[in-house]
Write an enzyme that holds these catalytic residues in place. Sequence first.
Site, PDB file in Angstrom:
ATOM      1  N   CYS A  98       0.824  -1.215   0.000  1.00 22.47           N
ATOM      2  CA  CYS A  98       0.000   0.000   0.000  1.00 22.47           C
ATOM      3  C   CYS A  98       0.859   1.268   0.000  1.00 22.47           C
ATOM      4  CB  CYS A  98      -0.907  -0.045   1.237  1.00 22.47           C
ATOM      5  SG  CYS A  98      -1.785   1.487   1.590  1.00 22.47           S
ATOM      6  N   CYS A 102       0.020   3.872   2.662  1.00 21.48           N
ATOM      7  CA  CYS A 102       0.451   3.388   3.984  1.00 21.48           C
ATOM      8  C   CYS A 102       1.895   3.799   4.255  1.00 21.48           C
ATOM      9  CB  CYS A 102       0.336   1.865   4.071  1.00 21.48           C
ATOM     10  SG  CYS A 102      -1.351   1.237   3.925  1.00 21.48           S
TER      11      CYS A 102
END
Length: 128
Positions: free
Chosen positions: A30, A33
């Site tokens: 991600c 993230c």
Amino acid sequence: MDATNETFERDVVERSHELPVLVDFWAAWCGPCHMLGPVLEREDESRAGEFALVKVDVDANSELALRYQIQGIPAVKAFRDGEVVREFVGALPPAAVAQVLDELTGPTAAERLLDELGASGEPPEVLY
């Protein structure tokens, strides 16, 4: 600190009775993230002892992702007294993360009210 399906209850829920716990639900693949992670870590370092930062890899801990209804990541959930009290999804800018943490680590609404009542010097009127 990293939490797993097995350690979450102790590392997050139980610990949140002692101090607020911010849980970062993330995954290695991600991109957002990886943008949010360092922001959370800087806040953790600068506010040493005010809250605990716990990371949960949703790929390795799918039971937790299901339990907390994680539908998009990064997802951040703040725990106090065993309950989720605040949450957001996405990579917020540093100022917005700081505001979330100010609200999490500051006094609760009830604590603020008690402080205000105590400062006024007047006993509160109780209505039935």
